[in-house]
Design a protein around this motif. Structure first.
Motif, PDB file in Angstrom:
ATOM      1  N   ALA A  17       0.746  -1.203  -0.005  1.00 14.47           N
ATOM      2  CA  ALA A  17       0.004   0.217   0.095  1.00 14.47           C
ATOM      3  C   ALA A  17       0.834   1.211  -0.151  1.00 14.47           C
ATOM      4  CB  ALA A  17      -0.793  -0.207   1.237  1.00 14.47           C
ATOM      5  N   GLU A  18       0.285   2.339  -0.525  1.00 14.14           N
ATOM      6  CA  GLU A  18       1.009   3.634  -0.751  1.00 14.14           C
ATOM      7  C   GLU A  18       0.177   4.764  -0.399  1.00 14.14           C
ATOM      8  OE1 GLU A  18       2.134   4.836  -4.824  1.00 14.14           O
ATOM      9  OE2 GLU A  18       1.012   3.067  -5.415  1.00 14.14           O
ATOM     10  N   PRO A  19       0.589   5.841   0.119  1.00 14.72           N
ATOM     11  CA  PRO A  19      -0.175   7.103   0.393  1.00 14.72           C
ATOM     12  C   PRO A  19      -0.640   7.849  -0.856  1.00 14.72           C
ATOM     13  CG  PRO A  19       2.146   7.442   0.794  1.00 14.72           C
ATOM     14  CD  PRO A  19       1.954   6.118   0.242  1.00 14.72           C
ATOM     15  N   GLU A  20      -1.481   8.715  -0.697  1.00 11.56           N
ATOM     16  CA  GLU A  20      -1.710   9.799  -1.842  1.00 11.56           C
ATOM     17  C   GLU A  20      -0.502  10.560  -1.854  1.00 11.56           C
ATOM     18  OE1 GLU A  20      -4.482  10.420  -3.544  1.00 11.56           O
ATOM     19  OE2 GLU A  20      -5.948   9.261  -2.657  1.00 11.56           O
ATOM     20  N   PRO A  21      -0.089  11.067  -3.129  1.00 11.86           N
ATOM     21  CA  PRO A  21       1.400  11.844  -3.295  1.00 11.86           C
ATOM     22  C   PRO A  21       1.184  12.855  -2.712  1.00 11.86           C
ATOM     23  CG  PRO A  21       0.176  11.168  -5.525  1.00 11.86           C
ATOM     24  CD  PRO A  21      -0.542  10.596  -4.325  1.00 11.86           C
ATOM     25  N   ASP A  22       0.008  13.749  -2.432  1.00 10.60           N
ATOM     26  CA  ASP A  22       0.108  15.005  -2.057  1.00 10.60           C
ATOM     27  C   ASP A  22       0.296  14.939  -0.533  1.00 10.60           C
ATOM     28  OD1 ASP A  22      -2.440  14.051  -2.188  1.00 10.60           O
ATOM     29  OD2 ASP A  22      -3.478  15.856  -2.242  1.00 10.60           O
ATOM     30  N   LYS A  23      -0.202  13.758   0.351  1.00 15.11           N
ATOM     31  CA  LYS A  23      -0.161  13.817   1.314  1.00 15.11           C
ATOM     32  C   LYS A  23       1.363  13.498   1.998  1.00 15.11           C
ATOM     33  CE  LYS A  23      -4.202  13.329   3.325  1.00 15.11           C
ATOM     34  NZ  LYS A  23      -4.600  13.897   4.597  1.00 15.11           N
ATOM     35  N   LEU A  24       1.962  12.903   0.898  1.00 11.59           N
ATOM     36  CA  LEU A  24       3.307  12.511   1.054  1.00 11.59           C
ATOM     37  C   LEU A  24       3.976  13.846   1.298  1.00 11.59           C
ATOM     38  CD1 LEU A  24       5.251  10.142   1.233  1.00 11.59           C
ATOM     39  CD2 LEU A  24       5.287   9.880  -1.228  1.00 11.59           C
ATOM     40  N   ARG A  25       3.847  14.814   0.381  1.00 13.99           N
ATOM     41  CA  ARG A  25       4.537  15.864   0.135  1.00 13.99           C
ATOM     42  C   ARG A  25       4.394  16.957   1.620  1.00 13.99           C
ATOM     43  NH1 ARG A  25       6.415  20.229  -0.358  1.00 13.99           N
ATOM     44  NH2 ARG A  25       7.749  21.125  -2.148  1.00 13.99           N
ATOM     45  N   GLU A  26       3.356  16.481   2.400  1.00  6.21           N
ATOM     46  CA  GLU A  26       2.983  17.519   3.530  1.00  6.21           C
ATOM     47  C   GLU A  26       4.084  17.557   4.502  1.00  6.21           C
ATOM     48  OE1 GLU A  26      -0.545  16.675   5.116  1.00  6.21           O
ATOM     49  OE2 GLU A  26      -1.612  17.284   3.394  1.00  6.21           O
ATOM     50  N   ASN A  27       4.989  16.384   4.666  1.00  7.06           N
ATOM     51  CA  ASN A  27       5.951  16.398   5.611  1.00  7.06           C
ATOM     52  C   ASN A  27       7.095  16.063   5.297  1.00  7.06           C
ATOM     53  OD1 ASN A  27       4.070  16.769   8.273  1.00  7.06           O
ATOM     54  ND2 ASN A  27       3.215  15.069   7.122  1.00  7.06           N
ATOM     55  N   GLU A  34       1.681   7.601   6.943  1.00  8.72           N
ATOM     56  CA  GLU A  34       1.974   8.107   5.505  1.00  8.72           C
ATOM     57  C   GLU A  34       2.978   7.274   4.826  1.00  8.72           C
ATOM     58  OE1 GLU A  34      -0.458   9.627   3.957  1.00  8.72           O
ATOM     59  OE2 GLU A  34      -1.247  10.802   5.744  1.00  8.72           O
ATOM     60  N   PHE A  35       3.693   6.282   5.544  1.00  5.79           N
ATOM     61  CA  PHE A  35       4.842   5.515   4.957  1.00  5.79           C
ATOM     62  C   PHE A  35       4.263   4.396   4.479  1.00  5.79           C
ATOM     63  CE2 PHE A  35       8.856   3.921   4.776  1.00  5.79           C
ATOM     64  CZ  PHE A  35       9.798   5.002   4.971  1.00  5.79           C
ATOM     65  N   TYR A  36       4.654   4.080   3.123  1.00  6.63           N
ATOM     66  CA  TYR A  36       4.117   3.091   2.317  1.00  6.63           C
ATOM     67  C   TYR A  36       4.799   1.663   2.914  1.00  6.63           C
ATOM     68  CZ  TYR A  36       8.963   1.813   0.473  1.00  6.63           C
ATOM     69  OH  TYR A  36      10.292   1.627   0.139  1.00  6.63           O
ATOM     70  N   ILE A  37       4.048   0.578   2.381  1.00  2.00           N
ATOM     71  CA  ILE A  37       4.172  -0.721   3.005  1.00  2.00           C
ATOM     72  C   ILE A  37       4.643  -1.603   1.678  1.00  2.00           C
ATOM     73  CG2 ILE A  37       3.279  -2.791   4.176  1.00  2.00           C
ATOM     74  CD1 ILE A  37       1.341  -0.556   5.454  1.00  2.00           C
ATOM     75  N   ARG A  38       5.825  -2.298   1.712  1.00  4.12           N
ATOM     76  CA  ARG A  38       5.892  -3.381   0.807  1.00  4.12           C
ATOM     77  C   ARG A  38       6.769  -4.548   1.183  1.00  4.12           C
ATOM     78  NH1 ARG A  38       5.601  -6.788  -3.036  1.00  4.12           N
ATOM     79  NH2 ARG A  38       6.640  -6.886  -4.798  1.00  4.12           N
ATOM     80  N   ASN A  39       5.392  -5.670   1.133  1.00  5.47           N
ATOM     81  CA  ASN A  39       5.663  -7.026   1.763  1.00  5.47           C
ATOM     82  C   ASN A  39       5.700  -7.935   0.559  1.00  5.47           C
ATOM     83  OD1 ASN A  39       5.998  -5.962   4.309  1.00  5.47           O
ATOM     84  ND2 ASN A  39       3.591  -6.186   4.674  1.00  5.47           N
ATOM     85  N   HIS A  40       6.481  -8.997   0.945  1.00  5.97           N
ATOM     86  CA  HIS A  40       6.432 -10.181   0.010  1.00  5.97           C
ATOM     87  C   HIS A  40       5.669 -11.482   0.490  1.00  5.97           C
ATOM     88  CE1 HIS A  40       9.263  -7.584  -1.975  1.00  5.97           C
ATOM     89  NE2 HIS A  40       9.121  -8.240  -3.161  1.00  5.97           N
ATOM     90  N   GLY A  41       5.513 -11.397   1.755  1.00  3.96           N
ATOM     91  CA  GLY A  41       4.891 -12.651   2.588  1.00  3.96           C
ATOM     92  C   GLY A  41       3.879 -11.617   3.689  1.00  3.96           C
ATOM     93  N   ASP A  42       3.727 -12.772   4.698  1.00  5.58           N
ATOM     94  CA  ASP A  42       2.933 -12.261   5.964  1.00  5.58           C
ATOM     95  C   ASP A  42       3.894 -11.757   6.639  1.00  5.58           C
ATOM     96  OD1 ASP A  42       0.455 -13.289   4.610  1.00  5.58           O
ATOM     97  OD2 ASP A  42       0.582 -15.357   6.067  1.00  5.58           O
ATOM     98  N   ILE A  43       3.374 -10.675   7.694  1.00  2.00           N
ATOM     99  CA  ILE A  43       4.125  -9.990   8.483  1.00  2.00           C
ATOM    100  C   ILE A  43       4.347 -11.065   9.701  1.00  2.00           C
ATOM    101  CG2 ILE A  43       4.157  -8.267  10.231  1.00  2.00           C
ATOM    102  CD1 ILE A  43       2.222  -6.643   8.103  1.00  2.00           C
ATOM    103  N   PRO A  44       5.532 -11.405   9.818  1.00  2.00           N
ATOM    104  CA  PRO A  44       5.827 -12.444  11.145  1.00  2.00           C
ATOM    105  C   PRO A  44       5.746 -11.591  12.521  1.00  2.00           C
ATOM    106  CG  PRO A  44       7.872 -11.654  10.090  1.00  2.00           C
ATOM    107  CD  PRO A  44       6.809 -10.753   9.258  1.00  2.00           C
ATOM    108  N   GLU A  45       5.125 -12.598  13.450  1.00  2.12           N
ATOM    109  CA  GLU A  45       4.893 -12.099  14.925  1.00  2.12           C
ATOM    110  C   GLU A  45       6.181 -12.497  15.471  1.00  2.12           C
ATOM    111  OE1 GLU A  45       1.176 -13.126  16.728  1.00  2.12           O
ATOM    112  OE2 GLU A  45       0.345 -12.585  15.142  1.00  2.12           O
ATOM    113  N   ILE A  46       6.840 -11.286  15.910  1.00  4.90           N
ATOM    114  CA  ILE A  46       8.167 -11.934  16.765  1.00  4.90           C
ATOM    115  C   ILE A  46       8.065 -11.406  18.196  1.00  4.90           C
ATOM    116  CG2 ILE A  46      10.652 -11.596  16.533  1.00  4.90           C
ATOM    117  CD1 ILE A  46      10.447 -11.010  13.693  1.00  4.90           C
TER     118      ILE A  46
END
Ligand code: MTE
Length: 360
Positions: A17-27, A34-46
């Protein structure tokens, strides 16, 4: 998901998932929301109490470090660094030809944060690096399946980069404990490199003679020329991606927006892997003439820069084009077809936004 409600969700399993570009430019420093998420598998519980970081391979002393060891035995360092996915701006490449099987990122798979943790260099000095070690492999705890097999997610960087001041094993992001989505309890942060080298849920560091054989270093994240085809290509001929290329995006005005008055301030971000952005140029006549945008924030080679440009657009249809230049005189190429590749990586063609200006 506790991200901004306007987040663009490309897939939920795995979560991308990614934010809207103008939201990203606010800060300038991207908030967690607003930080994008890039995963290839499930999020492990550690469980951080039983978590151990293994350090092995071509080292004098193999080690297993708990979070307590990392917090108490190594000094704490912070680095501000922008992470960008190699697939950022992939959707634009679809104008040239399809890129099947890849996440259709718009232009916000990027974010800038202050990463705090221990220096990789300090860990390496502590374990002693053997002379023949040339690469540092990172392995994450997530299960990632490719071709029916759990290949895990790994990456490697050259020893010289790993010994630099800037590579951090982070347990905090923007002064808060790392969230599970971004790698809790520990992730590598390799400033200036494609996001894929900043391995999340880091559980093992191995010193090697050769680059990692993990699928995501040895096979995926390789760059091929536009004429290469997935079905016939020799995968070994692709360049294993490391440093980001020079790039910029116009975050406002939005593509296809209608504005009332031709006087508009265009704004956006620019980045180049480990190099300073020295100029962002704007054209409103399809690249015939260019004017300089003002860089408003950021002169650190490890982070993005923000820029803005006051423009006077004529009534009717206009196209705003932006391109950036870095301190080594790298400049973005004009055409998407020059950078198209079947994996859809590293799109840094001129960024274009079409707007309509109402007659006043
Ligand atoms: N690390 C692990 N273990 N698993 C992953 O899927 N994705 C990589 C990298 N590290 C990934 C990973 C990619 S491709 C990117 S762009 C960044 O994490 C994204 O980091 P973020 O999700 O914190 O924004």
């Amino acid at each position: 998901m506790d991200k901004d409600p306007h987040f663009i969700i490309h897939s939920t399993n795995p979560l991308n998932a990614e934010p809207e570009p103008d939201k990203l430019r606010e800060n300038f420093i991207t908030p967690y929301k607003e930080f994008y998420i890039r995963n290839h598998g499930d999020i492990p519980e550690i469980d951080e109490n039983i978590f151990r970081l293994q350090v092995n391979g071509l080292v004098e002393r193999e080690m297993e470090l708990s979070m307590k060891d990392l917090l108490e035995d190594f000094s704490k360092h912070s680095v501000m660094a922008t992470l960008q996915c190699a697939g950022n701006r992939r959707t634009e490449l679809l104008q040239v030809a399809p890129v099947p099987g890849e996440v259709p990122w718009h232009d916000s798979a990027i974010g800038n944060a202050v990463w705090t943790g221990v220096r990789l260099r300090d860990i390496l000095i502590h374990s002693g690096v053997k002379n023949e070690a040339r690469y540092i492999e990172f392995m994450g705890a997530d299960e990632v399946f490719r071709h029916g097999e759990n290949v895990g997610f790994g990456a490697s960087i050259q020893i010289e980069k790993g010994l630099s001041d800037e590579v951090i094993l982070a347990y905090e992001m923007n002064d808060s404990p790392l969230e599970p989505t971004h790698g809790f309890p520990l992730r590598a942060v390799v400033p200036g490199y494609i996001g894929a080298r900043s391995v999340k849920w880091l559980t093992r560091i191995t010193l090697l003679k050769e680059p990692s054989k993990n699928y995501f270093q040895d096979h995926a994240y390789r760059l091929f020329p536009p004429e290469a085809k997935a079905e016939t290509v020799d995968w070994n001929t692709g360049i294993q991606l490391s440093e980001l290329n020079v790039n910029c995006v116009i975050t406002a005005p939005k593509n296809d927006s209608i504005i009332n008055n031709g006087a508009v301030t265009a704004e956006g971000w620019a980045i180049s892997g480990g190099k300073k952005i020295i100029r962002v140029e704007i054209s409103i006549d399809n690249g015939v003439s260019w004017s300089n945008a003002k860089i408003t924030d950021g002169d650190n080679p490890m982070t993005w820069s923000f820029w803005e440009a006051k423009l006077a657009l004529p009534s009717g249809e206009s196209e705003i084009i932006a391109r950036a230049i870095d301190s080594e005189m790298n400049i973005q190429p004009a055409e998407l077809r020059e950078v198209w590749n079947f994996k859809g990586y590293m799109n840094n063609g001129w960024h274009r936004v079409k707007v309509g200006v109402k007659e006043s």
